[in-house]
Design a protein around this motif. Structure first.
Motif, short mmCIF file in Angstrom:
data_model
loop_
_atom_site.label_atom_id
_atom_site.label_comp_id
_atom_site.label_asym_id
_atom_site.label_seq_id
_atom_site.Cartn_x
_atom_site.Cartn_y
_atom_site.Cartn_z
N TRP A 99 0.83 -1.21 0.00
CA TRP A 99 0.00 0.00 0.00
C TRP A 99 0.86 1.26 0.00
N GLN A 100 1.90 1.27 0.83
CA GLN A 100 2.75 2.45 0.90
C GLN A 100 3.55 2.64 -0.39
N GLY A 101 3.96 1.57 -1.02
CA GLY A 101 4.73 1.67 -2.25
C GLY A 101 3.89 2.06 -3.46
N ASN A 102 2.63 1.68 -3.46
CA ASN A 102 1.78 1.91 -4.62
C ASN A 102 0.61 2.84 -4.33
N ARG A 103 0.69 3.61 -3.28
CA ARG A 103 -0.39 4.51 -2.89
C ARG A 103 -0.68 5.53 -3.98
N ASP A 104 0.38 6.07 -4.57
CA ASP A 104 0.18 7.08 -5.61
C ASP A 104 -0.47 6.48 -6.86
N PHE A 160 -2.73 4.18 -6.85
CA PHE A 160 -4.16 4.03 -6.60
C PHE A 160 -4.87 5.38 -6.52
N THR A 161 -4.19 6.39 -6.03
CA THR A 161 -4.83 7.69 -5.84
C THR A 161 -4.42 8.73 -6.88
N TYR A 162 -3.74 8.29 -7.95
CA TYR A 162 -3.29 9.23 -8.98
C TYR A 162 -4.45 9.72 -9.84
N ASP A 163 -5.41 8.85 -10.06
CA ASP A 163 -6.55 9.21 -10.89
C ASP A 163 -7.30 10.37 -10.24
N PRO A 164 -7.53 11.46 -10.96
CA PRO A 164 -8.19 12.62 -10.33
C PRO A 164 -9.60 12.31 -9.85
N TYR A 165 -10.25 11.37 -10.49
CA TYR A 165 -11.59 11.01 -10.03
C TYR A 165 -11.54 10.31 -8.68
N VAL A 166 -10.51 9.51 -8.49
CA VAL A 166 -10.38 8.80 -7.21
C VAL A 166 -9.85 9.74 -6.14
N ARG A 167 -8.86 10.57 -6.48
CA ARG A 167 -8.25 11.44 -5.49
C ARG A 167 -9.25 12.49 -4.98
N GLY A 168 -10.05 13.03 -5.85
CA GLY A 168 -10.99 14.07 -5.44
C GLY A 168 -12.30 13.53 -4.93
N SER A 169 -12.47 12.23 -4.96
CA SER A 169 -13.74 11.65 -4.54
C SER A 169 -13.88 11.74 -3.03
N ARG A 170 -15.01 12.25 -2.60
CA ARG A 170 -15.24 12.37 -1.16
C ARG A 170 -15.51 11.02 -0.53
N PRO A 209 -11.83 9.10 2.88
CA PRO A 209 -11.65 8.49 4.21
C PRO A 209 -11.02 7.10 4.12
N LEU A 210 -11.31 6.39 3.05
CA LEU A 210 -10.75 5.05 2.90
C LEU A 210 -9.24 5.11 2.75
N THR A 211 -8.73 6.04 1.96
CA THR A 211 -7.28 6.15 1.80
C THR A 211 -6.63 6.59 3.11
N GLU A 212 -7.32 7.44 3.87
CA GLU A 212 -6.77 7.84 5.17
C GLU A 212 -6.71 6.65 6.13
N VAL A 213 -7.74 5.84 6.10
CA VAL A 213 -7.77 4.65 6.97
C VAL A 213 -6.67 3.68 6.56
N LEU A 236 -3.61 2.42 8.86
CA LEU A 236 -3.36 0.99 9.10
C LEU A 236 -1.94 0.59 8.69
N ALA A 237 -1.49 1.09 7.54
CA ALA A 237 -0.14 0.76 7.08
C ALA A 237 0.90 1.31 8.04
N ASN A 238 0.70 2.54 8.52
CA ASN A 238 1.64 3.11 9.49
C ASN A 238 1.64 2.35 10.80
N ALA A 239 0.45 1.93 11.24
CA ALA A 239 0.36 1.17 12.49
C ALA A 239 1.06 -0.18 12.37
N VAL A 240 0.88 -0.84 11.24
CA VAL A 240 1.54 -2.14 11.04
C VAL A 240 3.05 -1.97 11.02
N LYS A 241 3.53 -0.95 10.32
CA LYS A 241 4.97 -0.71 10.28
C LYS A 241 5.53 -0.39 11.66
N LYS A 242 4.78 0.40 12.44
CA LYS A 242 5.23 0.75 13.79
C LYS A 242 5.24 -0.50 14.68
#
Length: 128
Positions: A79-84, A86-96, A100-104, A108-114
């Protein structure tokens, strides 16, 4: 145990095996009668019990926590390596709805790494 102590036992075993008639033993074994006399229901129950006992033994003796943690870490790395990607598409990035899903997923990825880094530190501290 020295070889001198084993020698009489091996000699007796060798003399006894010369008197055994293996040909009559093999000729007396009839696979067709063995299979035809087999009770399928009893055999099925015995096989089921053996498989269940093996499963329970494996379940009690092995810890599957390592496999689950490595799966979580590899998913977080992906997820951390390929986040961009998944979220590069302007329709996905600007979607309300997906914001929240990308933030979650980031949290989760940061918590697992920690958690993984704390586990590695605990293992290093135990080994030193």
């Amino acid at each position: 145990m020295s070889s001198n102590a084993v020698t009489p036992i091996v000699y007796q075993l060798q003399q006894g095996l010369q008197q055994v008639d293996f040909r009559s033993l093999v000729d007396g074994f009839d696979l067709k009668s063995l299979v035809s006399g087999l009770d399928i229901k009893t055999f099925s129950w015995i096989a089921l019990i053996v498989v269940a006992l093996i499963f329970l033994y494996e379940w009690w003796t092995k810890s599957y926590g390592y496999d689950a943690s490595s799966l979580a870490v590899s998913a977080a790395d992906y997820w951390q390596g390929n986040r961009d990607q998944f979220t590069y598409d302007p329709y996905v990035r600007g979607s309300r709805s997906l914001e929240p899903l990308t933030e979650v997923l980031d949290a989760l990825a940061n918590a697992v790494k920690k958690w993984e880094s704390s586990q590695e530190n605990d293992v290093r501290n135990r080994s030193s």
